[in-house]
Design a protein around this motif. Structure first.
Motif, mmCIF file in Angstrom:
data_model
loop_
_atom_site.group_PDB
_atom_site.id
_atom_site.type_symbol
_atom_site.label_atom_id
_atom_site.label_comp_id
_atom_site.label_asym_id
_atom_site.label_seq_id
_atom_site.Cartn_x
_atom_site.Cartn_y
_atom_site.Cartn_z
ATOM 1 N N UNK A 24 0.848 -1.192 0.000
ATOM 2 C CA UNK A 24 0.000 0.000 0.000
ATOM 3 C C UNK A 24 0.882 1.240 0.000
ATOM 4 N N UNK A 25 0.579 2.153 -0.912
ATOM 5 C CA UNK A 25 1.284 3.422 -0.987
ATOM 6 C C UNK A 25 0.257 4.537 -0.851
ATOM 7 N N UNK A 26 0.536 5.480 0.060
ATOM 8 C CA UNK A 26 -0.348 6.619 0.244
ATOM 9 C C UNK A 26 0.401 7.912 -0.021
ATOM 10 N N UNK A 80 4.128 4.781 -9.536
ATOM 11 C CA UNK A 80 4.179 4.566 -8.084
ATOM 12 C C UNK A 80 4.703 3.174 -7.775
ATOM 13 N N UNK A 81 4.254 2.173 -8.527
ATOM 14 C CA UNK A 81 4.726 0.802 -8.339
ATOM 15 C C UNK A 81 6.225 0.717 -8.580
ATOM 16 N N UNK A 105 12.479 1.571 -3.994
ATOM 17 C CA UNK A 105 12.704 2.125 -2.675
ATOM 18 C C UNK A 105 12.766 3.639 -2.646
ATOM 19 N N UNK A 106 12.160 4.277 -3.641
ATOM 20 C CA UNK A 106 12.212 5.731 -3.740
ATOM 21 C C UNK A 106 11.079 6.412 -2.981
ATOM 22 N N UNK A 107 10.050 5.640 -2.593
ATOM 23 C CA UNK A 107 8.938 6.196 -1.831
ATOM 24 C C UNK A 107 8.603 5.237 -0.685
ATOM 25 N N UNK A 108 7.949 5.752 0.328
ATOM 26 C CA UNK A 108 7.544 4.926 1.465
ATOM 27 C C UNK A 108 6.323 4.083 1.113
ATOM 28 N N UNK A 109 6.261 2.892 1.678
ATOM 29 C CA UNK A 109 5.123 2.010 1.448
ATOM 30 C C UNK A 109 4.947 1.085 2.645
ATOM 31 N N UNK A 110 3.759 0.497 2.735
ATOM 32 C CA UNK A 110 3.496 -0.561 3.693
ATOM 33 C C UNK A 110 3.348 -1.870 2.921
#
Length: 295
Positions: free
Chosen positions: A8-10, A43-44, A50-55
């Motif tokens: 999940x990316x927000x 986004x995927x 690893x360029x954005x935060x995700x759960x």
């Protein structure tokens, strides 16, 4: 090679991407990632890098140095000549490497080598990244809208170069593109995203048969042809076309003969990614809000 699960990316409070059912990219896969703007494609890619935060979980044994990517925006040091950027990233001297010189020549990049990155045009910056990505020959490679903004002939030449470059390699290639003909040339699997959700993922042939049958016949969308096609089932297609699915060879021959007898031009396809994806998204939206089973 890489498995994505419960991702999940927000962005703020807005969910930009959810991957509930595990999807796995295998060694040697050629994956086309498709979806409208805002579907979660870039986004995927950024999450995997690893360029954005995700759960959630992105499991891989690959090191970041074994992954390379052409993103829609790429930045390099702007205080030195581009040739030193290339040599520093690749760890080789341009003059000593025939393969690198061939790429520089193919992309008509010779006159850019002594310029700083900030002095390059948008197209030249794009070519720099492509050269670096190809030369690294990494195990996992991403091309995010690599042909965006290019004319048809240049797009074709670039895609042919990418296909040729990786033809004898086991690299896993993921290409994000709005050009369905490019995906058909390169991809053996398709990942369909829509509004941040995974609609479906699998081999091209499997997905096509799932949503379109063994083949489809398309004709121009006009009043006369609409009347001719009344007795046949139709599936969704671009507005200018009527798409008739063929689930058996006999059905295909019946449709083709009817159109031939009426002197109607038609096209037959067993790999139309655009029409397949339109119907996959409609099927997903039309009832089952849980993610489709990954094939």
């Amino acid at each position: 090679m890489i498995t994505i699960n419960n991702l999940e990316v927000k962005y703020g409070e807005q969910v930009a991407l959810q991957v509930k059912t595990p999807i796995t990219f295998e060694e040697g896969d050629r994956i086309g990632i498709i979806g409208s703007n805002g579907a979660g494609k870039s986004t995927l890619v950024k999450a995997i890098l690893g360029l954005i935060n995700y759960k959630g979980n992105i499991r891989t044994k690959l090191k970041l140095t074994e992954i390379s990517a052409h993103l829609q925006e790429n930045n390099y040091p702007s205080t030195m000549a581009v040739k030193y950027v290339i040599e520093g990233i690749l760890g080789i001297k341009i003059k000593n490497n025939h393969q690198l010189n061939d790429l520089i020549s193919f992309f008509d990049f010779e006159n850019c080598l002594n310029k700083k990155f900030s002095e390059l045009s948008g197209g030249q910056k794009q070519r720099l990244t492509i050269i670096l990505v190809l030369m690294q020959n990494n195990q996992l490679v991403f091309f995010d809208e690599v042909t965006s903004g290019l004319d048809f002939e240049t797009r074709q030449n670039l895609m042919n170069k990418i296909i040729q470059w990786y033809d004898d390699k086991k690299s896993t290639i993921c290409i994000v593109s709005h050009y369905y003909e490019e995906l058909d040339q390169l991809a053996n699997k398709i990942l369909i995203l829509d509004k941040g959700k995974v609609v479906d993922f699998g081999y091209k042939e499997t997905l096509f048969e799932k949503y379109c049958g063994k083949a489809i016949i398309t004709i121009e969308n006009n009043i006369q042809n609409e009347k001719l096609a009344e007795k046949f089932k139709k599936i969704l297609s671009p507005e200018h076309l009527i798409a008739i699915p063929c689930y058996t060879k006999e059905m295909e021959l019946e449709i083709a003969n009817r159109l031939i007898n009426k002197n109607v031009n038609f096209k037959r396809s067993n790999n139309d990614i655009e029409i397949m994806s339109i119907n996959a998204k409609a099927n997903y939206d039309g009832g089952n809000k849980n993610e489709c089973e990954v094939v």
